[in-house]
Design a protein around this motif. Sequence first.
Motif, PDB file in Angstrom:
ATOM      1  N   ALA A  50     -33.627  -7.846  41.888  1.00 34.36           N
ATOM      2  CA  ALA A  50     -33.175  -6.191  42.298  1.00 34.36           C
ATOM      3  C   ALA A  50     -33.055  -5.563  40.873  1.00 34.36           C
ATOM      4  O   ALA A  50     -32.886  -4.487  41.145  1.00 34.36           O
ATOM      5  N   PHE A  51     -32.720  -6.215  39.901  1.00 32.12           N
ATOM      6  CA  PHE A  51     -32.591  -5.596  38.535  1.00 32.12           C
ATOM      7  C   PHE A  51     -33.767  -4.519  38.393  1.00 32.12           C
ATOM      8  O   PHE A  51     -33.682  -3.673  37.572  1.00 32.12           O
ATOM      9  N   ILE A  52     -35.069  -4.680  38.899  1.00 33.99           N
ATOM     10  CA  ILE A  52     -36.240  -3.995  38.735  1.00 33.99           C
ATOM     11  C   ILE A  52     -35.612  -2.597  39.284  1.00 33.99           C
ATOM     12  O   ILE A  52     -35.792  -1.434  38.694  1.00 33.99           O
ATOM     13  N   ALA A  53     -35.100  -2.495  40.400  1.00 36.22           N
ATOM     14  CA  ALA A  53     -34.561  -0.976  40.794  1.00 36.22           C
ATOM     15  C   ALA A  53     -33.634  -0.483  39.966  1.00 36.22           C
ATOM     16  O   ALA A  53     -33.466   0.635  39.898  1.00 36.22           O
ATOM     17  N   THR A  54     -32.763  -1.251  39.603  1.00 40.93           N
ATOM     18  CA  THR A  54     -31.451  -0.994  38.871  1.00 40.93           C
ATOM     19  C   THR A  54     -31.962  -0.324  37.319  1.00 40.93           C
ATOM     20  O   THR A  54     -31.534   0.799  36.976  1.00 40.93           O
ATOM     21  N   ALA A  55     -32.977  -0.896  36.883  1.00 46.05           N
ATOM     22  CA  ALA A  55     -33.381  -0.538  35.596  1.00 46.05           C
ATOM     23  C   ALA A  55     -34.196   0.564  35.632  1.00 46.05           C
ATOM     24  O   ALA A  55     -34.085   1.652  34.893  1.00 46.05           O
ATOM     25  N   ALA A  56     -34.867   0.989  36.789  1.00 42.66           N
ATOM     26  CA  ALA A  56     -35.767   2.035  37.158  1.00 42.66           C
ATOM     27  C   ALA A  56     -34.975   3.380  37.378  1.00 42.66           C
ATOM     28  O   ALA A  56     -35.092   4.351  36.681  1.00 42.66           O
ATOM     29  N   ILE A  57     -33.750   3.119  37.929  1.00 39.46           N
ATOM     30  CA  ILE A  57     -32.785   4.118  37.944  1.00 39.46           C
ATOM     31  C   ILE A  57     -32.099   4.591  36.843  1.00 39.46           C
ATOM     32  O   ILE A  57     -32.031   5.785  36.307  1.00 39.46           O
ATOM     33  N   GLY A  58     -31.890   3.552  35.921  1.00 35.55           N
ATOM     34  CA  GLY A  58     -31.302   3.637  34.726  1.00 35.55           C
ATOM     35  C   GLY A  58     -32.126   4.528  33.741  1.00 35.55           C
ATOM     36  O   GLY A  58     -32.016   5.593  32.983  1.00 35.55           O
ATOM     37  N   MET A  59     -33.630   4.284  33.957  1.00 34.26           N
ATOM     38  CA  MET A  59     -34.645   4.830  32.906  1.00 34.26           C
ATOM     39  C   MET A  59     -34.695   6.227  33.440  1.00 34.26           C
ATOM     40  O   MET A  59     -34.786   7.076  32.570  1.00 34.26           O
ATOM     41  N   GLY A 100     -25.181  -1.636  35.080  1.00 35.10           N
ATOM     42  CA  GLY A 100     -25.886  -0.457  35.226  1.00 35.10           C
ATOM     43  C   GLY A 100     -25.669   0.470  34.295  1.00 35.10           C
ATOM     44  O   GLY A 100     -26.716   1.066  33.935  1.00 35.10           O
ATOM     45  N   ILE A 101     -24.726   0.718  33.541  1.00 36.88           N
ATOM     46  CA  ILE A 101     -24.119   1.566  32.518  1.00 36.88           C
ATOM     47  C   ILE A 101     -25.247   1.162  31.249  1.00 36.88           C
ATOM     48  O   ILE A 101     -25.762   1.961  30.546  1.00 36.88           O
ATOM     49  N   VAL A 102     -25.344  -0.164  31.100  1.00 38.89           N
ATOM     50  CA  VAL A 102     -25.826  -0.525  29.762  1.00 38.89           C
ATOM     51  C   VAL A 102     -27.341  -0.209  30.216  1.00 38.89           C
ATOM     52  O   VAL A 102     -28.308   0.281  29.188  1.00 38.89           O
ATOM     53  N   TYR A 103     -28.277  -0.433  31.178  1.00 37.06           N
ATOM     54  CA  TYR A 103     -29.354  -0.068  31.399  1.00 37.06           C
ATOM     55  C   TYR A 103     -29.647   1.275  31.359  1.00 37.06           C
ATOM     56  O   TYR A 103     -30.513   1.712  30.749  1.00 37.06           O
ATOM     57  N   GLY A 104     -28.574   2.248  31.878  1.00 35.05           N
ATOM     58  CA  GLY A 104     -28.904   3.671  31.840  1.00 35.05           C
ATOM     59  C   GLY A 104     -28.698   4.143  30.354  1.00 35.05           C
ATOM     60  O   GLY A 104     -29.541   5.195  30.218  1.00 35.05           O
ATOM     61  N   CYS A 105     -27.806   3.518  29.602  1.00 31.91           N
ATOM     62  CA  CYS A 105     -27.574   4.091  28.000  1.00 31.91           C
ATOM     63  C   CYS A 105     -28.834   3.806  27.380  1.00 31.91           C
ATOM     64  O   CYS A 105     -29.383   4.888  26.684  1.00 31.91           O
ATOM     65  N   PHE A 120     -39.851  -0.731  24.441  1.00 32.45           N
ATOM     66  CA  PHE A 120     -39.729  -2.158  24.507  1.00 32.45           C
ATOM     67  C   PHE A 120     -38.633  -3.061  24.149  1.00 32.45           C
ATOM     68  O   PHE A 120     -38.062  -3.725  24.552  1.00 32.45           O
ATOM     69  N   VAL A 121     -38.445  -2.380  22.733  1.00 31.45           N
ATOM     70  CA  VAL A 121     -37.066  -2.894  21.835  1.00 31.45           C
ATOM     71  C   VAL A 121     -35.835  -2.627  22.970  1.00 31.45           C
ATOM     72  O   VAL A 121     -34.921  -3.373  22.846  1.00 31.45           O
ATOM     73  N   LYS A 122     -35.797  -1.205  23.347  1.00 30.08           N
ATOM     74  CA  LYS A 122     -34.736  -0.943  24.243  1.00 30.08           C
ATOM     75  C   LYS A 122     -34.801  -1.944  25.622  1.00 30.08           C
ATOM     76  O   LYS A 122     -33.328  -2.405  26.079  1.00 30.08           O
ATOM     77  N   ILE A 123     -35.762  -2.112  25.955  1.00 27.14           N
ATOM     78  CA  ILE A 123     -35.746  -3.091  27.279  1.00 27.14           C
ATOM     79  C   ILE A 123     -35.064  -4.620  26.880  1.00 27.14           C
ATOM     80  O   ILE A 123     -34.108  -5.098  27.493  1.00 27.14           O
ATOM     81  N   ILE A 124     -35.549  -4.969  25.639  1.00 26.70           N
ATOM     82  CA  ILE A 124     -35.153  -6.194  25.136  1.00 26.70           C
ATOM     83  C   ILE A 124     -33.571  -6.056  24.874  1.00 26.70           C
ATOM     84  O   ILE A 124     -32.888  -7.170  25.317  1.00 26.70           O
ATOM     85  N   ALA A 125     -33.297  -5.160  24.045  1.00 21.78           N
ATOM     86  CA  ALA A 125     -31.601  -4.805  23.967  1.00 21.78           C
ATOM     87  C   ALA A 125     -30.819  -4.934  25.288  1.00 21.78           C
ATOM     88  O   ALA A 125     -29.714  -5.682  25.377  1.00 21.78           O
ATOM     89  N   VAL A 183     -40.359  -9.216  30.432  1.00 20.00           N
ATOM     90  CA  VAL A 183     -41.707  -9.010  30.782  1.00 20.00           C
ATOM     91  C   VAL A 183     -42.182  -8.072  31.756  1.00 20.00           C
ATOM     92  O   VAL A 183     -42.760  -7.332  31.964  1.00 20.00           O
ATOM     93  N   ILE A 184     -41.343  -8.529  32.973  1.00 18.60           N
ATOM     94  CA  ILE A 184     -41.294  -7.808  34.146  1.00 18.60           C
ATOM     95  C   ILE A 184     -41.039  -6.273  34.117  1.00 18.60           C
ATOM     96  O   ILE A 184     -41.834  -5.331  34.421  1.00 18.60           O
ATOM     97  N   LEU A 185     -39.966  -5.922  33.182  1.00 18.22           N
ATOM     98  CA  LEU A 185     -39.769  -4.497  32.996  1.00 18.22           C
ATOM     99  C   LEU A 185     -40.502  -3.783  32.134  1.00 18.22           C
ATOM    100  O   LEU A 185     -40.986  -2.690  32.295  1.00 18.22           O
ATOM    101  N   GLY A 186     -41.069  -4.447  31.072  1.00 14.09           N
ATOM    102  CA  GLY A 186     -42.181  -4.073  30.305  1.00 14.09           C
ATOM    103  C   GLY A 186     -43.416  -3.582  30.900  1.00 14.09           C
ATOM    104  O   GLY A 186     -44.161  -2.813  30.491  1.00 14.09           O
ATOM    105  N   LEU A 187     -43.593  -4.273  31.891  1.00 18.94           N
ATOM    106  CA  LEU A 187     -44.912  -4.090  32.833  1.00 18.94           C
ATOM    107  C   LEU A 187     -44.587  -2.836  33.878  1.00 18.94           C
ATOM    108  O   LEU A 187     -45.421  -2.103  34.261  1.00 18.94           O
ATOM    109  N   VAL A 188     -43.487  -2.972  34.599  1.00 19.00           N
ATOM    110  CA  VAL A 188     -43.214  -2.146  35.640  1.00 19.00           C
ATOM    111  C   VAL A 188     -42.766  -0.706  35.393  1.00 19.00           C
ATOM    112  O   VAL A 188     -42.930   0.276  35.877  1.00 19.00           O
ATOM    113  N   LEU A 189     -41.825  -0.913  34.402  1.00 20.19           N
ATOM    114  CA  LEU A 189     -41.289   0.557  34.183  1.00 20.19           C
ATOM    115  C   LEU A 189     -42.045   1.616  33.597  1.00 20.19           C
ATOM    116  O   LEU A 189     -42.076   2.716  34.169  1.00 20.19           O
TER     117      LEU A 189
END
Length: 208
Positions: A50-59, A100-105, A120-125, A183-189
């Motif tokens: 479910a983190f994929i959806a959360t990260a996408a909203i943050g982005m 969620g705030i971390v992903y959004g920031c 990609f560095v932001k995704i890692i961080a 890896v998943i977020l690096g490909l999907v986002l």
Amino acid sequence: MKSFFRSFSESARSLTQLRTLTTTGLLLALGIVLRYVAIDVTADLRISFAFIATAAIGMLYGPVVCGASAVILDFLGYIITNKSPRFYSPQLALVILLSGIVYGCLLYKCDFKNDRIKSFVKIIAANLIIAVVCNILLNTYFLYTLYVNKNFSFLSASALKGFGAYMLPRAVKNVIEFPIRVVILGLVLPAIKLAYDKVRGQYGKAVQ
């Protein structure tokens, strides 16, 4: 620092836009579906996508929308898929909000097209902070003090030993899960951002 606080104000203002509410609703629905695509390790350890959806909203919409959405997604998921008698904990909800705030920031307005390395560095961080601070430290602490040892104290050597033993499998789980998430977020986002910009470009100015 100004850009940091501006991201919160811009994210909050976007809540008044129908596009934000509609897209966020669709991603929340995706998140609910992805909660079913999960691996139950133990009663307290669950690998979810479910983190994929959360990260996408943050982005797309920043920390305010993402933080609120993360809590809503977690609460809805708890109601729908809850398999234990445990009550919904405000403490654990606070950790979800922070995630969620971390992903959004960190992911808000990531430019995968023109600056892939920085994005990609932001995704890692973002995932590193969530794994260490939110999942390993805060989540473990609240779960342990709520359900295992309500009298836990950092001043007690025996209590610390028990806490450490309880934390170990959670730490191992997050260490394994961390590169998978990256890896998943690096490909999907980037794909989500590209699709979002193309659709929005048909009706107005694309996201910058």
